[in-house]
Design a protein around this motif. Sequence first.
Motif, PDB file in Angstrom:
ATOM      1  N   ILE A 278       7.258  15.200   9.082  1.00  0.00           N
ATOM      2  CA  ILE A 278       7.339  14.525   7.737  1.00  0.00           C
ATOM      3  C   ILE A 278       8.864  14.700   7.484  1.00  0.00           C
ATOM      4  CG2 ILE A 278       6.960  14.066   5.207  1.00  0.00           C
ATOM      5  CD1 ILE A 278       4.017  15.141   6.098  1.00  0.00           C
ATOM      6  N   LEU A 279       9.544  13.898   7.811  1.00  0.00           N
ATOM      7  CA  LEU A 279      11.316  14.053   7.477  1.00  0.00           C
ATOM      8  C   LEU A 279      11.662  14.103   6.052  1.00  0.00           C
ATOM      9  CD1 LEU A 279      12.624  11.615   9.991  1.00  0.00           C
ATOM     10  CD2 LEU A 279      11.815  13.916  10.485  1.00  0.00           C
ATOM     11  N   GLU A 280      12.573  14.848   5.777  1.00  0.00           N
ATOM     12  CA  GLU A 280      13.277  15.017   4.455  1.00  0.00           C
ATOM     13  C   GLU A 280      13.426  13.781   3.879  1.00  0.00           C
ATOM     14  OE1 GLU A 280      16.466  17.533   2.033  1.00  0.00           O
ATOM     15  OE2 GLU A 280      16.349  17.720   4.252  1.00  0.00           O
ATOM     16  N   GLY A 281      13.037  13.402   2.723  1.00  0.00           N
ATOM     17  CA  GLY A 281      13.247  12.160   2.193  1.00  0.00           C
ATOM     18  C   GLY A 281      11.939  11.127   2.103  1.00  0.00           C
ATOM     19  N   ASP A 282      11.104  11.357   3.152  1.00  0.00           N
ATOM     20  CA  ASP A 282      10.188  10.274   3.611  1.00  0.00           C
ATOM     21  C   ASP A 282       9.252  10.326   2.284  1.00  0.00           C
ATOM     22  OD1 ASP A 282      10.942   9.954   6.134  1.00  0.00           O
ATOM     23  OD2 ASP A 282       9.267  10.948   7.144  1.00  0.00           O
ATOM     24  N   LEU A 283       8.825  11.428   1.640  1.00  0.00           N
ATOM     25  CA  LEU A 283       7.899  11.381   0.584  1.00  0.00           C
ATOM     26  C   LEU A 283       8.610  10.449  -0.830  1.00  0.00           C
ATOM     27  CD1 LEU A 283       6.219  14.584   1.110  1.00  0.00           C
ATOM     28  CD2 LEU A 283       5.047  12.577   1.224  1.00  0.00           C
ATOM     29  N   ASP A 284       9.789  10.909  -0.691  1.00  0.00           N
ATOM     30  CA  ASP A 284      10.439  10.206  -1.727  1.00  0.00           C
ATOM     31  C   ASP A 284      10.621   8.397  -1.482  1.00  0.00           C
ATOM     32  OD1 ASP A 284      11.357  12.672  -3.113  1.00  0.00           O
ATOM     33  OD2 ASP A 284      13.163  12.632  -1.923  1.00  0.00           O
ATOM     34  N   ILE A 285      10.603   8.329  -0.419  1.00  0.00           N
ATOM     35  CA  ILE A 285      10.448   6.733   0.136  1.00  0.00           C
ATOM     36  C   ILE A 285       8.982   6.255  -0.291  1.00  0.00           C
ATOM     37  CG2 ILE A 285      10.637   5.207   1.848  1.00  0.00           C
ATOM     38  CD1 ILE A 285      12.667   6.714   3.011  1.00  0.00           C
ATOM     39  N   ILE A 286       8.169   7.065   0.202  1.00  0.00           N
ATOM     40  CA  ILE A 286       6.753   6.595   0.116  1.00  0.00           C
ATOM     41  C   ILE A 286       6.508   6.498  -1.589  1.00  0.00           C
ATOM     42  CG2 ILE A 286       4.563   7.063   0.733  1.00  0.00           C
ATOM     43  CD1 ILE A 286       5.502   8.696   3.186  1.00  0.00           C
ATOM     44  N   SER A 287       6.740   7.481  -2.335  1.00  0.00           N
ATOM     45  CA  SER A 287       6.410   7.333  -3.497  1.00  0.00           C
ATOM     46  C   SER A 287       7.402   6.375  -4.484  1.00  0.00           C
ATOM     47  CB  SER A 287       6.398   8.785  -4.192  1.00  0.00           C
ATOM     48  OG  SER A 287       7.824   9.322  -4.100  1.00  0.00           O
ATOM     49  N   ALA A 288       7.707   5.393  -4.035  1.00  0.00           N
ATOM     50  CA  ALA A 288       8.632   4.290  -4.965  1.00  0.00           C
ATOM     51  C   ALA A 288       7.462   3.686  -5.887  1.00  0.00           C
ATOM     52  CB  ALA A 288       8.802   3.302  -4.131  1.00  0.00           C
ATOM     53  N   PRO A 289       7.852   3.507  -7.020  1.00  0.00           N
ATOM     54  CA  PRO A 289       6.902   3.093  -8.317  1.00  0.00           C
ATOM     55  C   PRO A 289       6.069   1.650  -7.709  1.00  0.00           C
ATOM     56  CG  PRO A 289       9.194   3.433  -9.072  1.00  0.00           C
ATOM     57  CD  PRO A 289       9.434   3.514  -7.573  1.00  0.00           C
ATOM     58  N   VAL A 290       4.868   1.734  -7.908  1.00  0.00           N
ATOM     59  CA  VAL A 290       4.187   0.490  -7.820  1.00  0.00           C
ATOM     60  C   VAL A 290       3.600  -0.156  -8.934  1.00  0.00           C
ATOM     61  CG1 VAL A 290       3.427   1.148  -5.303  1.00  0.00           C
ATOM     62  CG2 VAL A 290       1.976   1.850  -7.151  1.00  0.00           C
ATOM     63  N   ASP A 291       3.372  -1.416  -9.108  1.00  0.00           N
ATOM     64  CA  ASP A 291       3.119  -2.197 -10.373  1.00  0.00           C
ATOM     65  C   ASP A 291       1.357  -1.962 -10.348  1.00  0.00           C
ATOM     66  OD1 ASP A 291       5.450  -2.890 -10.830  1.00  0.00           O
ATOM     67  OD2 ASP A 291       5.290  -4.588  -9.452  1.00  0.00           O
ATOM     68  N   TYR A 292       0.623  -1.615  -9.312  1.00  0.00           N
ATOM     69  CA  TYR A 292      -0.762  -1.670  -9.331  1.00  0.00           C
ATOM     70  C   TYR A 292      -1.281  -0.981  -7.989  1.00  0.00           C
ATOM     71  CZ  TYR A 292      -0.998  -5.178  -5.562  1.00  0.00           C
ATOM     72  OH  TYR A 292      -0.807  -5.621  -4.495  1.00  0.00           O
ATOM     73  N   ILE A 293      -2.239  -0.520  -7.878  1.00  0.00           N
ATOM     74  CA  ILE A 293      -3.123  -0.387  -6.646  1.00  0.00           C
ATOM     75  C   ILE A 293      -4.575  -1.002  -6.458  1.00  0.00           C
ATOM     76  CG2 ILE A 293      -2.054   2.015  -6.467  1.00  0.00           C
ATOM     77  CD1 ILE A 293      -4.992   3.121  -6.934  1.00  0.00           C
ATOM     78  N   GLY A 294      -4.690  -1.489  -5.458  1.00  0.00           N
ATOM     79  CA  GLY A 294      -5.854  -2.261  -4.942  1.00  0.00           C
ATOM     80  C   GLY A 294      -6.709  -1.219  -4.519  1.00  0.00           C
ATOM     81  N   ILE A 295      -8.134  -1.347  -4.903  1.00  0.00           N
ATOM     82  CA  ILE A 295      -9.075  -0.310  -4.469  1.00  0.00           C
ATOM     83  C   ILE A 295     -10.380  -1.442  -3.718  1.00  0.00           C
ATOM     84  CG2 ILE A 295     -11.078   1.242  -4.946  1.00  0.00           C
ATOM     85  CD1 ILE A 295      -8.172   2.475  -4.984  1.00  0.00           C
ATOM     86  N   ASN A 296     -10.660  -1.106  -2.470  1.00  0.00           N
ATOM     87  CA  ASN A 296     -11.750  -1.599  -1.713  1.00  0.00           C
ATOM     88  C   ASN A 296     -12.999  -0.698  -2.043  1.00  0.00           C
ATOM     89  OD1 ASN A 296      -9.609  -3.802  -1.386  1.00  0.00           O
ATOM     90  ND2 ASN A 296      -9.575  -3.298   0.839  1.00  0.00           N
ATOM     91  N   TYR A 297     -13.893  -1.062  -2.620  1.00  0.00           N
ATOM     92  CA  TYR A 297     -15.012  -0.257  -2.619  1.00  0.00           C
ATOM     93  C   TYR A 297     -16.334  -1.083  -1.882  1.00  0.00           C
ATOM     94  CZ  TYR A 297     -19.088   2.368  -4.307  1.00  0.00           C
ATOM     95  OH  TYR A 297     -20.274   2.958  -4.020  1.00  0.00           O
ATOM     96  N   TYR A 298     -17.177  -0.271  -1.182  1.00  0.00           N
ATOM     97  CA  TYR A 298     -18.286  -0.791  -0.559  1.00  0.00           C
ATOM     98  C   TYR A 298     -19.611   0.120  -0.681  1.00  0.00           C
ATOM     99  CZ  TYR A 298     -15.684  -4.421   1.522  1.00  0.00           C
ATOM    100  OH  TYR A 298     -14.955  -5.554   1.943  1.00  0.00           O
ATOM    101  N   SER A 299     -19.357   1.495  -0.546  1.00  0.00           N
ATOM    102  CA  SER A 299     -20.289   2.467  -0.706  1.00  0.00           C
ATOM    103  C   SER A 299     -19.895   3.892  -0.916  1.00  0.00           C
ATOM    104  CB  SER A 299     -20.972   2.669   0.646  1.00  0.00           C
ATOM    105  OG  SER A 299     -22.145   3.199   0.471  1.00  0.00           O
ATOM    106  N   ARG A 300     -20.813   4.817  -0.777  1.00  0.00           N
ATOM    107  CA  ARG A 300     -20.059   6.160  -0.894  1.00  0.00           C
ATOM    108  C   ARG A 300     -20.055   6.823   0.204  1.00  0.00           C
ATOM    109  NH1 ARG A 300     -24.951  10.018  -3.663  1.00  0.00           N
ATOM    110  NH2 ARG A 300     -26.623   9.018  -2.563  1.00  0.00           N
TER     111      ARG A 300
END
Length: 451
Positions: A278-300
């Motif tokens: 994981i290169l320096e700065g990668d997690l800063d890029i990945i953690s850009a703000p999002v307006d929503y998250i979608g969740i796909n749920y089928y079972s446990r």
Amino acid sequence: MNKYQLPQDSKLRSPEFVFGVATSSYQIEGGVMEGGRTPSIWDTFCKKPGAVDNGDSGDVACDHYHLWKQDIEMIQGLGVDAYRLSIAWPRILPRDGEVNPEGLAFYEQIIDECHARGLKVFVTLYHWDLPQYLEDKGGWLNRETAYKFAEYADVVSRHFGNKVDVYTTLNEPFVSAFLGYRWGEHAPGIKGEKEGFLASHHLMLGHGLAMPVLRKNAPKSKHGVVFNASPGYALTPADQGAADYADAENYQWFIDPVLKGEYPQLVLDKRADVVPMILEGDLDIISAPVDYIGINYYSRNLVHFDEQGDVKKVIPEGAECTYIGWEIYPQGLRDLMIRLNERYDNLPPIYITENGAAGNDEITQNKVNDEQRVRYFQSHLEALDEALKAGVRIDGYFAWSLMDNFEWAFGYCQRFGIVHVDYNTQQRTLKQSAIAYRNMLIERAEEHNNG
């Protein structure tokens, strides 16, 4: 049951709550050699002997490439608020750096038709159909693919801009990374622990790189990412550690870097031998703000430690399962929503972007009585209502799927649709689950219109 019963005081009755149906490009479109499209990894994978049940492929699928207009009319007839679809990357960029106007035009007519019929449009940029020319250079094992994804996101969002109501970068990165590059069950069929985790990081990096591009090109649209999640439960009190690890690897590995800017320590510790660089700065890029998250749920995931100390999933004796053996456990949807709300201080609004059940559905006298699926949806809507009442912000719900389609490695033997498809004639027939969905939404609309 001719309609789903929503509690009188439920937020699900609110006109602001979005009800929809969902599909994906390779599963329904067909037309794989038409309109300037070039092969994806799924076209290639389907040609491998034994890779897909019955040797099936998405070559024709539901022929949505030609029947899109009648399909959108059918969607409008269901009374839903929104249609969630995905765009086929190889239709837009058939060769590296080459934009295909015909591909953009195909999706533009669909988006315009949806809007003309009063439907919001949720567009997923990546629902697993990576262009084969990128796989030839390593696919998601090649860090460059993350940057190619951002370029693709730029082409799409520059063309459509705010015309798309909601953009999704990735659908279920768990599946594309782990089933595709770790266990080899999906395209491109690679097996390797290191490969699976490396692909997962590059997918999440691609998401992060695309977010500022999407915001710049479509500032009025919403932007986010979709995860599949099956909450873990311990078979016995001694197995709580197994449940905690199942959650960490199953969905926290993908959600944590977005919402917390880090990967879960449980996985970093247990799988130190395969964690990618994981290169320096990668997690800063990945953690850009999002307006929503979608969740796909089928079972446990009901899990325990086996004799080797590995986490194993079990189906409890006597549990009701779908046709394909997935346990029906609606309480898991409520529990998952509450767990997410507790884990993430900055949890954005959630859309349930997929929820549904596969059946062995047959037409009898022009009817499909998918009684189990009707009960499945009813019980999961009740669970969703409980999560809303517990204080979780959930803004919408999408039934998976609009219609029976190509179900990846299982071909056409699994029917998830609320609409039955006869693959010989392409005849669409509303199942009882679709009729109940439509009747519920019509009643909700009438309530709203009557004040």
